[in-house]
Design a protein around this motif. Structure first.
Motif, PDB file in Angstrom:
ATOM      1  N   LEU A 174      38.714  -3.671 -41.662  1.00  0.00           N
ATOM      2  CA  LEU A 174      38.369  -3.205 -43.806  1.00  0.00           C
ATOM      3  C   LEU A 174      39.036  -4.378 -43.597  1.00  0.00           C
ATOM      4  O   LEU A 174      38.470  -5.018 -44.557  1.00  0.00           O
ATOM      5  CB  LEU A 174      39.245  -2.275 -43.991  1.00  0.00           C
ATOM      6  CG  LEU A 174      38.675  -1.213 -43.877  1.00  0.00           C
ATOM      7  CD1 LEU A 174      39.029   0.620 -44.230  1.00  0.00           C
ATOM      8  CD2 LEU A 174      37.638  -0.682 -43.923  1.00  0.00           C
ATOM      9  N   LEU A 175      40.231  -4.943 -43.114  1.00  0.00           N
ATOM     10  CA  LEU A 175      41.281  -6.099 -43.697  1.00  0.00           C
ATOM     11  C   LEU A 175      40.350  -7.752 -43.426  1.00  0.00           C
ATOM     12  O   LEU A 175      40.211  -8.635 -43.628  1.00  0.00           O
ATOM     13  CB  LEU A 175      42.744  -6.061 -42.610  1.00  0.00           C
ATOM     14  CG  LEU A 175      43.449  -7.979 -43.360  1.00  0.00           C
ATOM     15  CD1 LEU A 175      43.410  -7.596 -44.525  1.00  0.00           C
ATOM     16  CD2 LEU A 175      44.674  -7.586 -41.893  1.00  0.00           C
ATOM     17  N   GLY A 176      39.671  -7.682 -42.171  1.00  0.00           N
ATOM     18  CA  GLY A 176      39.086  -8.684 -42.021  1.00  0.00           C
ATOM     19  C   GLY A 176      37.901  -9.239 -43.150  1.00  0.00           C
ATOM     20  O   GLY A 176      36.710  -9.919 -43.038  1.00  0.00           O
ATOM     21  N   THR A 177      37.300  -7.867 -44.022  1.00  0.00           N
ATOM     22  CA  THR A 177      36.543  -8.403 -44.908  1.00  0.00           C
ATOM     23  C   THR A 177      36.518  -8.847 -46.289  1.00  0.00           C
ATOM     24  O   THR A 177      35.917  -9.708 -46.335  1.00  0.00           O
ATOM     25  CB  THR A 177      35.653  -7.106 -45.544  1.00  0.00           C
ATOM     26  OG1 THR A 177      36.704  -6.638 -45.980  1.00  0.00           O
ATOM     27  CG2 THR A 177      35.083  -5.654 -44.248  1.00  0.00           C
ATOM     28  N   LEU A 178      37.806  -9.145 -46.063  1.00  0.00           N
ATOM     29  CA  LEU A 178      38.118  -9.872 -47.345  1.00  0.00           C
ATOM     30  C   LEU A 178      38.880 -11.652 -46.755  1.00  0.00           C
ATOM     31  O   LEU A 178      38.576 -12.188 -47.302  1.00  0.00           O
ATOM     32  CB  LEU A 178      39.780  -9.136 -47.452  1.00  0.00           C
ATOM     33  CG  LEU A 178      39.813  -8.334 -48.615  1.00  0.00           C
ATOM     34  CD1 LEU A 178      41.019  -6.952 -48.166  1.00  0.00           C
ATOM     35  CD2 LEU A 178      39.391  -8.551 -49.962  1.00  0.00           C
ATOM     36  N   ALA A 179      38.915 -11.983 -45.108  1.00  0.00           N
ATOM     37  CA  ALA A 179      39.583 -13.205 -45.251  1.00  0.00           C
ATOM     38  C   ALA A 179      39.905 -13.366 -43.679  1.00  0.00           C
ATOM     39  O   ALA A 179      40.663 -14.332 -43.096  1.00  0.00           O
ATOM     40  CB  ALA A 179      40.658 -14.071 -45.770  1.00  0.00           C
ATOM     41  N   GLY A 180      38.342 -13.077 -43.531  1.00  0.00           N
ATOM     42  CA  GLY A 180      38.746 -13.117 -41.539  1.00  0.00           C
ATOM     43  C   GLY A 180      39.352 -12.487 -40.743  1.00  0.00           C
ATOM     44  O   GLY A 180      40.193 -11.742 -41.164  1.00  0.00           O
ATOM     45  N   LYS A 181      39.161 -11.949 -39.496  1.00  0.00           N
ATOM     46  CA  LYS A 181      40.084 -11.702 -38.278  1.00  0.00           C
ATOM     47  C   LYS A 181      41.576 -11.468 -38.184  1.00  0.00           C
ATOM     48  O   LYS A 181      41.872 -12.703 -37.805  1.00  0.00           O
ATOM     49  CB  LYS A 181      39.273 -11.891 -37.467  1.00  0.00           C
ATOM     50  CG  LYS A 181      39.627 -11.139 -35.879  1.00  0.00           C
ATOM     51  CD  LYS A 181      38.674 -11.916 -34.506  1.00  0.00           C
ATOM     52  CE  LYS A 181      39.425 -10.894 -33.148  1.00  0.00           C
ATOM     53  NZ  LYS A 181      39.163  -9.508 -33.294  1.00  0.00           N
ATOM     54  N   PRO A 182      42.154 -10.614 -38.545  1.00  0.00           N
ATOM     55  CA  PRO A 182      43.453 -10.358 -38.487  1.00  0.00           C
ATOM     56  C   PRO A 182      44.001 -10.945 -36.675  1.00  0.00           C
ATOM     57  O   PRO A 182      43.564 -10.578 -36.386  1.00  0.00           O
ATOM     58  CB  PRO A 182      44.028  -9.040 -38.408  1.00  0.00           C
ATOM     59  CG  PRO A 182      42.533  -8.472 -39.614  1.00  0.00           C
ATOM     60  CD  PRO A 182      41.523  -9.283 -39.047  1.00  0.00           C
ATOM     61  N   LYS A 183      44.612 -11.685 -37.368  1.00  0.00           N
ATOM     62  CA  LYS A 183      45.822 -11.956 -35.373  1.00  0.00           C
ATOM     63  C   LYS A 183      47.183 -11.712 -35.515  1.00  0.00           C
ATOM     64  O   LYS A 183      47.922 -11.503 -36.341  1.00  0.00           O
ATOM     65  CB  LYS A 183      45.653 -13.534 -35.650  1.00  0.00           C
ATOM     66  CG  LYS A 183      44.354 -13.749 -35.767  1.00  0.00           C
ATOM     67  CD  LYS A 183      44.146 -15.020 -33.981  1.00  0.00           C
ATOM     68  CE  LYS A 183      42.465 -15.219 -34.589  1.00  0.00           C
ATOM     69  NZ  LYS A 183      42.049 -16.309 -35.751  1.00  0.00           N
ATOM     70  N   ASN A 184      47.268 -11.145 -34.410  1.00  0.00           N
ATOM     71  CA  ASN A 184      48.657 -11.021 -33.502  1.00  0.00           C
ATOM     72  C   ASN A 184      49.427 -11.741 -33.056  1.00  0.00           C
ATOM     73  O   ASN A 184      48.550 -12.667 -32.038  1.00  0.00           O
ATOM     74  CB  ASN A 184      49.079  -9.957 -32.556  1.00  0.00           C
ATOM     75  CG  ASN A 184      47.891  -9.555 -31.330  1.00  0.00           C
ATOM     76  OD1 ASN A 184      47.577 -10.540 -32.301  1.00  0.00           O
ATOM     77  ND2 ASN A 184      48.013  -8.791 -31.632  1.00  0.00           N
ATOM     78  N   ASP A 185      51.185 -12.403 -33.713  1.00  0.00           N
ATOM     79  CA  ASP A 185      50.804 -13.522 -32.981  1.00  0.00           C
ATOM     80  C   ASP A 185      51.761 -12.794 -31.875  1.00  0.00           C
ATOM     81  O   ASP A 185      52.289 -14.116 -30.786  1.00  0.00           O
ATOM     82  CB  ASP A 185      52.259 -14.059 -33.852  1.00  0.00           C
ATOM     83  CG  ASP A 185      52.040 -14.887 -34.963  1.00  0.00           C
ATOM     84  OD1 ASP A 185      50.824 -15.583 -34.978  1.00  0.00           O
ATOM     85  OD2 ASP A 185      52.327 -14.330 -36.542  1.00  0.00           O
ATOM     86  N   PHE A 186      52.212 -12.240 -30.881  1.00  0.00           N
ATOM     87  CA  PHE A 186      52.826 -11.691 -29.939  1.00  0.00           C
ATOM     88  C   PHE A 186      51.386 -10.498 -28.951  1.00  0.00           C
ATOM     89  O   PHE A 186      51.090  -9.929 -30.267  1.00  0.00           O
ATOM     90  CB  PHE A 186      54.039 -11.048 -30.010  1.00  0.00           C
ATOM     91  CG  PHE A 186      55.050 -12.236 -30.324  1.00  0.00           C
ATOM     92  CD1 PHE A 186      55.848 -12.823 -29.552  1.00  0.00           C
ATOM     93  CD2 PHE A 186      55.240 -12.365 -31.951  1.00  0.00           C
ATOM     94  CE1 PHE A 186      56.927 -13.445 -29.877  1.00  0.00           C
ATOM     95  CE2 PHE A 186      56.735 -13.173 -32.445  1.00  0.00           C
ATOM     96  CZ  PHE A 186      56.856 -13.906 -31.729  1.00  0.00           C
ATOM     97  N   PRO A 187      51.514 -10.607 -28.042  1.00  0.00           N
ATOM     98  CA  PRO A 187      50.891  -9.353 -27.716  1.00  0.00           C
ATOM     99  C   PRO A 187      51.356  -7.841 -27.645  1.00  0.00           C
ATOM    100  O   PRO A 187      52.344  -7.288 -27.795  1.00  0.00           O
ATOM    101  CB  PRO A 187      50.995  -8.745 -25.797  1.00  0.00           C
ATOM    102  CG  PRO A 187      51.948 -10.681 -25.601  1.00  0.00           C
ATOM    103  CD  PRO A 187      52.696 -10.839 -27.013  1.00  0.00           C
ATOM    104  N   SER A 188      50.054  -6.905 -27.919  1.00  0.00           N
ATOM    105  CA  SER A 188      49.551  -5.753 -28.563  1.00  0.00           C
ATOM    106  C   SER A 188      50.604  -5.009 -27.683  1.00  0.00           C
ATOM    107  O   SER A 188      50.876  -4.936 -26.224  1.00  0.00           O
ATOM    108  CB  SER A 188      48.375  -5.234 -28.596  1.00  0.00           C
ATOM    109  OG  SER A 188      48.400  -3.999 -28.890  1.00  0.00           O
ATOM    110  N   TYR A 189      51.296  -3.501 -27.908  1.00  0.00           N
ATOM    111  CA  TYR A 189      51.840  -3.091 -27.299  1.00  0.00           C
ATOM    112  C   TYR A 189      51.756  -1.422 -26.737  1.00  0.00           C
ATOM    113  O   TYR A 189      52.450  -0.774 -26.218  1.00  0.00           O
ATOM    114  CB  TYR A 189      53.576  -3.877 -27.615  1.00  0.00           C
ATOM    115  CG  TYR A 189      54.025  -2.387 -28.867  1.00  0.00           C
ATOM    116  CD1 TYR A 189      54.593  -0.875 -28.036  1.00  0.00           C
ATOM    117  CD2 TYR A 189      54.266  -2.594 -29.365  1.00  0.00           C
ATOM    118  CE1 TYR A 189      55.475  -0.312 -29.363  1.00  0.00           C
ATOM    119  CE2 TYR A 189      54.198  -1.952 -30.444  1.00  0.00           C
ATOM    120  CZ  TYR A 189      54.867  -0.378 -30.296  1.00  0.00           C
ATOM    121  OH  TYR A 189      55.373   0.123 -31.746  1.00  0.00           O
ATOM    122  N   ILE A 190      50.999  -1.364 -27.959  1.00  0.00           N
ATOM    123  CA  ILE A 190      50.445  -0.049 -28.288  1.00  0.00           C
ATOM    124  C   ILE A 190      48.927   0.648 -27.574  1.00  0.00           C
ATOM    125  O   ILE A 190      48.294  -0.507 -27.801  1.00  0.00           O
ATOM    126  CB  ILE A 190      50.577   0.508 -29.465  1.00  0.00           C
ATOM    127  CG1 ILE A 190      51.894   0.023 -30.055  1.00  0.00           C
ATOM    128  CG2 ILE A 190      49.689   1.818 -29.994  1.00  0.00           C
ATOM    129  CD1 ILE A 190      51.623   0.475 -32.166  1.00  0.00           C
TER     130      ILE A 190
END
Lengths: 260, 260, 260
Positions: free
Chosen positions: A244-260
């Motif tokens: 959903l967030l990607g529909t507004l302004a491109g793919k959201p990115k994390n700055d550190f590796p996912s931990y979950i």
């Protein structure tokens, strides 16, 4: 033409060097020799400090849950959940107690919160250790914070909530806890619905701009329950939120590796 | 000299191309195949979504005015008034009801609000239609939002207020309603004074940082009355607001055509 | 090589000129011929205005402490303390009274407040004079505001507090008053502790994100007492604050000369 291209590249190279040099010079962190300074985390303008023997005139005005001789302070411009979950680990590991958690409406123009977390202890070495542990854990807990120019998502998960998650979010101590947040807030509503349909968990609360936030633009579901179910709910919500967030302004990115 | 000028133009052309290309790649919106996704509006990071059959554990924690099976959600980083007035049209046109309007302190570092608006209906096709109508109306209602680096103005007007304007601003349903806002807030105070001297209208309320806003830096007059008078008051306030805000950082500009 | 370097310098010079010219054109403040316009201060998007004979329908909805015929308005995107202390001087010097001080959560994406300050008087020339005095004093009171990309510090000091400092911060009128603020908020906690250990002063209050601010990310100690002691406490806190904030993103800088 080839000459011009080369010249253009030279000019651009110099421009970029100047720009980068300028940035580096302007924002180079300085060192502190103060006994109060513990350290910083490499994200969110997060700083850790201690007061060995707090002035009583200050302490009485800090709205602390309980008075202590020594205070540890974790303070950040960007991030509430990551710092709170980092402190959750820190109080488990040390002889300290959470005495205040406050969440400014900040994030430097973003949609979310900053944080001010204070722990107390009878010995300054305990609170210093708590702040050190928390600072070290902050990058991990930014692992499932995803940003885009339009907003952000935040997911947190612990198999065993402790005092900070309890203080801030009313998480039952010792049980699995999950945080599912989306900004703009409506995305958090749909993520929350997805989470609750994905697994059998207990709703602790749903926070939104007018309820349980500091007017942040976030929808935040707090859940508890069986650890497998909480994790499953968090993971399902993450997928929907990224979409959903990607529909507004491109793919959201994390700055550190996912931990979950 | 002429050669140098040409070179400068070439360099700047390449720089701009590189800059634009980078921006496009980084922020390209993705598509969503989720049934919950309705669409976006081209301003304010506005996203529309529906939940066909909301989870009761979520719904009970959303602080809704009334419970419904289907929910429609309009959520934005920037803009309260435009989205609310857009939803005002949408609920007139559909079999839906406004069940929540919340206004985060947002606008991505600007002085104003974002918005979270939830409508309910018994049928998902109704709430989906409401969100579609609202999304389509958002650009129009940004037509009298004027921005400068120092702040913004917002004017809204309807000849016949409906449920969303009533829910959010206590506008009498079926009567003309006007919203007059300026930021920084003091500009809104003078705009409000101008409006009330320009026409014989009723004051519904005046919102300011500590009263009736989410700590936004706006002065907002809400008025009702005869449609000609309300319109006249709004137009008079707009002139004064453009003049005053222009003294700080240049002429304020609207991104969409004025509709009032 | 020398030729290329020269050319690069020429190109960059032209680029910078173009960039600067563009900025100037886009944000050039316009002049206002409105009788309501008094002037602007060169910092914080601060604007001063007067209303000679305020509309009663507006005045009754402004939540003023007392009703007056003429109102003076000081409004800003960035800065609460500086504008309040500037108005503190202005009401001392004129026949006016503070009737409202409100602090939006603003600063254009920064961690602090903006301000809306309203003074009343029976004569428009009095309130106009008050606004003129306050506007002129604003740069001075930004002299001990220190910014870095990570946050800010603010220090204020007066040997004799007046009505505005009393209205906003409960400062005893006629006594020395000091404000000590740090952002992110935890830095303000340590600055406060330092101040209270440096001199024998009275704590008026400590404001933080959840107490006594509009969810700003600041820790703010308000102190009163002997003028030498208050000044000493403020200066001691400033040293510690500059050191701590510098650990996050380089040395904080003030835009106007320090006055304390």
């Amino acid at each position: 033409m080839a000459d011009t291209d080369e010249l253009v590249n030279q000019v651009m190279g110099k421009l970029l060097n100047k720009a980068n040099a300028g940035t580096t010079v302007d924002t180079k962190p300085t060192q502190s020799g103060l006994t109060e300074f513990v350290g910083t985390a490499p994200v969110g303008d997060t700083i850790g400090m201690v007061i060995a023997n707090v002035d009583s005139g200050l302490s009485e005005n800090l709205h602390l849950q309980k008075q202590f001789r020594s205070l540890g302070i974790l303070s950040a411009r960007t991030g509430g959940g990551p710092q709170i979950m980092s402190m959750d680990e820190a109080v488990k590991a040390t002889n300290t107690q959470v005495v205040s958690i406050q969440m400014p409406r900040d994030t430097k123009g973003g949609a979310g919160h900053g944080s001010l977390i204070i722990v107390g202890g009878d010995d300054v070495s305990d609170v210093r250790r708590a702040i050190e542990v928390a600072l070290a854990a902050v990058p991990t807990h930014f692992g499932d914070v995803y940003n885009s120019p339009a907003g952000h998502l935040e997911l947190q998960y612990t198999a065993r909530a402790s005092e900070a998650a309890h203080f801030a979010f009313n998480a039952p101590i010792g049980k699995a806890y999950g945080l599912i947040a989306g900004a703009p807030a409506g995305i958090g509503v749909v993520m929350g619905d997805t989470a609750l349909k994905a697994a059998n968990v207990d709703v602790l609360s749903f926070a939104s701009p007018a309820y349980g936030t500091s007017f942040s633009n976030e929808g935040i579901l707090h859940i508890s329950g069986d650890s497998g179910a909480v994790r499953q709910a968090v993971v399902a919500a993450r997928e929907v939120g990224l979409d959903l967030l990607g529909t507004l302004a491109g793919k959201p990115k994390n700055d550190f590796p996912s931990y979950i």
